[in-house]
Scaffold this active site. Structure first.
Site, PDB file in Angstrom:
ATOM      1  N   ASP A  88       2.261  -0.821 -14.775  1.00 59.32           N
ATOM      2  CA  ASP A  88       2.674  -2.060 -14.094  1.00 59.32           C
ATOM      3  C   ASP A  88       3.028  -3.152 -15.105  1.00 59.32           C
ATOM      4  O   ASP A  88       2.484  -3.196 -16.208  1.00 59.32           O
ATOM      5  CB  ASP A  88       1.529  -2.522 -13.171  1.00 59.32           C
ATOM      6  N   SER A 121       5.854   3.753  -6.019  1.00 60.43           N
ATOM      7  CA  SER A 121       4.925   3.898  -4.900  1.00 60.43           C
ATOM      8  C   SER A 121       5.681   4.015  -3.585  1.00 60.43           C
ATOM      9  O   SER A 121       6.856   3.628  -3.482  1.00 60.43           O
ATOM     10  CB  SER A 121       3.971   2.697  -4.836  1.00 60.43           C
ATOM     11  N   ARG A 129      -4.785   0.781 -15.753  1.00 58.77           N
ATOM     12  CA  ARG A 129      -3.727  -0.027 -15.130  1.00 58.77           C
ATOM     13  C   ARG A 129      -3.305  -1.112 -16.098  1.00 58.77           C
ATOM     14  O   ARG A 129      -4.122  -1.936 -16.523  1.00 58.77           O
ATOM     15  CB  ARG A 129      -4.162  -0.660 -13.806  1.00 58.77           C
ATOM     16  N   ASN A 173       7.057   0.758  -2.742  1.00 60.32           N
ATOM     17  CA  ASN A 173       8.077   0.122  -3.586  1.00 60.32           C
ATOM     18  C   ASN A 173       9.480   0.117  -2.966  1.00 60.32           C
ATOM     19  O   ASN A 173      10.366  -0.601  -3.432  1.00 60.32           O
ATOM     20  CB  ASN A 173       8.131   0.776  -4.987  1.00 60.32           C
ATOM     21  N   SER A 225      -3.551  -0.244  -5.775  1.00 55.70           N
ATOM     22  CA  SER A 225      -2.231  -0.186  -5.127  1.00 55.70           C
ATOM     23  C   SER A 225      -1.906   1.216  -4.579  1.00 55.70           C
ATOM     24  O   SER A 225      -0.822   1.747  -4.829  1.00 55.70           O
ATOM     25  CB  SER A 225      -1.137  -0.665  -6.099  1.00 55.70           C
TER      26      SER A 225
HETATM   27  C1  IPE Z   1       2.044  -0.186  -8.412  1.00 57.41           C
HETATM   28  O1  IPE Z   1       2.591  -1.367  -8.874  1.00 57.41           O
HETATM   29  C2  IPE Z   1       3.091   0.880  -8.376  1.00 57.41           C
HETATM   30  C3  IPE Z   1       3.547   1.386  -9.660  1.00 57.41           C
HETATM   31  C4  IPE Z   1       3.124   0.994 -10.831  1.00 57.41           C
HETATM   32  C5  IPE Z   1       4.556   2.415  -9.597  1.00 57.41           C
HETATM   33  P1  IPE Z   1       3.102  -2.506  -7.869  1.00 57.41           P
HETATM   34  O2  IPE Z   1       3.637  -3.589  -8.723  1.00 57.41           O
HETATM   35  O3  IPE Z   1       4.008  -1.926  -6.871  1.00 57.41           O
HETATM   36  O4  IPE Z   1       1.751  -2.939  -7.144  1.00 57.41           O
HETATM   37  P2  IPE Z   1       1.379  -4.274  -6.388  1.00 57.41           P
HETATM   38  O5  IPE Z   1       2.488  -4.581  -5.422  1.00 57.41           O
HETATM   39  O6  IPE Z   1       1.267  -5.344  -7.422  1.00 57.41           O
HETATM   40  O7  IPE Z   1       0.071  -3.992  -5.749  1.00 57.41           O
HETATM   41  C1  IPE Z   2       5.928  -1.504 -12.504  1.00 55.69           C
HETATM   42  O1  IPE Z   2       6.361  -2.762 -12.843  1.00 55.69           O
HETATM   43  C2  IPE Z   2       7.070  -0.575 -12.136  1.00 55.69           C
HETATM   44  C3  IPE Z   2       7.120  -0.241 -10.703  1.00 55.69           C
HETATM   45  C4  IPE Z   2       6.319  -0.680  -9.778  1.00 55.69           C
HETATM   46  C5  IPE Z   2       8.183   0.652 -10.307  1.00 55.69           C
HETATM   47  P1  IPE Z   2       6.687  -3.873 -11.767  1.00 55.69           P
HETATM   48  O2  IPE Z   2       8.102  -3.745 -11.375  1.00 55.69           O
HETATM   49  O3  IPE Z   2       5.734  -3.839 -10.637  1.00 55.69           O
HETATM   50  O4  IPE Z   2       6.496  -5.188 -12.621  1.00 55.69           O
HETATM   51  P2  IPE Z   2       5.762  -6.516 -12.190  1.00 55.69           P
HETATM   52  O5  IPE Z   2       4.397  -6.140 -11.702  1.00 55.69           O
HETATM   53  O6  IPE Z   2       6.586  -7.132 -11.122  1.00 55.69           O
HETATM   54  O7  IPE Z   2       5.719  -7.336 -13.437  1.00 55.69           O
HETATM   55 MG    MG Z   3       3.941  -4.720 -10.287  1.00 49.58          MG
END
Ligand code: IPE
Ligand code: IPE
Ligand code: MG
Length: 231
Positions: A15, A60, A176, A63, A184
């Site tokens: 993340d 996810s 994480r 997502n 998540s």
């Molecule tokens: C979790 O990250 C999913 C992945 C790292 C693929 P998210 O950024 O989607 O999670 P939330 O929304 O902050 O919980």
């Molecule tokens: C994780 O990074 C990648 C995915 C969830 C696909 P994020 O895209 O969630 O990045 P932040 O959390 O918004 O910084």
């Molecule tokens: Mg994220």
């Protein structure tokens, strides 16, 4: 580092890509590109440290709710990843698994994933397990539905056997990156006794040294599994 204390199965919630890019005045997609490049370096490093199985949360089930342009970019990067990455996978005797509901992916991406998994079927040294359109709750409910359809008894063991992770089991350590203190919807069933490690470091900045810090932190934990000592 004491080899006995290397976690056999490490899972990573990768993340922080978006914030990494925003902090640099760039589009979120720039962070995803950097993040996908980081996968390569951490996969090789983890295996070189003696980790047997590495699970990565790439996309996810939730997502899909992001703006279409961002979802498209993530899918594009996954395509590139599975197109070029396989060579390295095979070279290093790594068996690939992809967990998640793959029905929703484009036929092109599914084909790449299927062929990569097939090509790695004979590999034994390591396991790379990638979560795409993955959700822990969806995984558990699908597992239970499968058991019901097969008229099997629902037990903790039978559920575990019906999960994507049945061939290799639960993660010893879940990392994480990106500072959020939550799972998540990642490996909810499997995480029952996993050690959790949270770091503020954003995924594109999570390098070999940061990985080693997580492993060394894990090596100092006492895993009791309900007992009064780890003996
Ligand atoms: C979790 O990250 C999913 C992945 C790292 C693929 P998210 O950024 O989607 O999670 P939330 O929304 O902050 O919980
Ligand atoms: C994780 O990074 C990648 C995915 C969830 C696909 P994020 O895209 O969630 O990045 P932040 O959390 O918004 O910084
Ligand atoms: Mg994220």
């Amino acid at each position: 580092m004491d080899a006995k204390k290397i976690p056999a199965h490490v899972a990573i919630i990768m993340d922080g890509n978006g914030r990494w890019a925003t902090a640099r005045g760039k589009e979120r997609s720039f962070g995803h590109k950097k993040g996908s490049e980081n996968v390569d370096r951490i996969v090789s490093h983890a295996f070189s440290r003696g980790v047997k199985t590495l699970s990565l949360y790439a996309f996810s089930a939730e997502n899909w709710a992001r703006p279409k342009a961002e979802v498209d970019e993530l899918m594009r990067l996954l395509k590139i990843y599975f197109k070029k990455f396989i060579k390295k996978v095979l070279k290093n005797d790594v068996r690939l698994y992809v967990m998640g509901d793959l029905e929703k992916l484009t036929p092109e991406l599914r084909k790449l994933i299927d062929s990569d998994m097939k090509k790695s079927e004979h590999c034994k040294e390591h396991i790379l397990n990638v979560g795409i359109n993955y959700g822990g709750r969806q995984e558990i409910s699908a597992a239970v539905n499968k058991l019901v359809a097969e008229r099997k008894e629902i037990t903790p063991e039978s559920i575990a056997e019906a999960l994507y992770t049945a061939p290799f089991g639960d993660p010893d350590l879940i990392i994480r990156t990106g500072g959020e203190l939550r799972l998540s919807n990642f490996m909810l069933y499997q995480a029952a006794y996993s050690e959790l490690y949270f770091t503020d470091v954003l995924w594109p900045d999570f390098d070999e040294n940061e990985f080693d810090k997580a492993i060394s932190n894990f090596s100092e934990r006492q895993r009791r599994f309900g007992k009064i000592s780890d003996k």
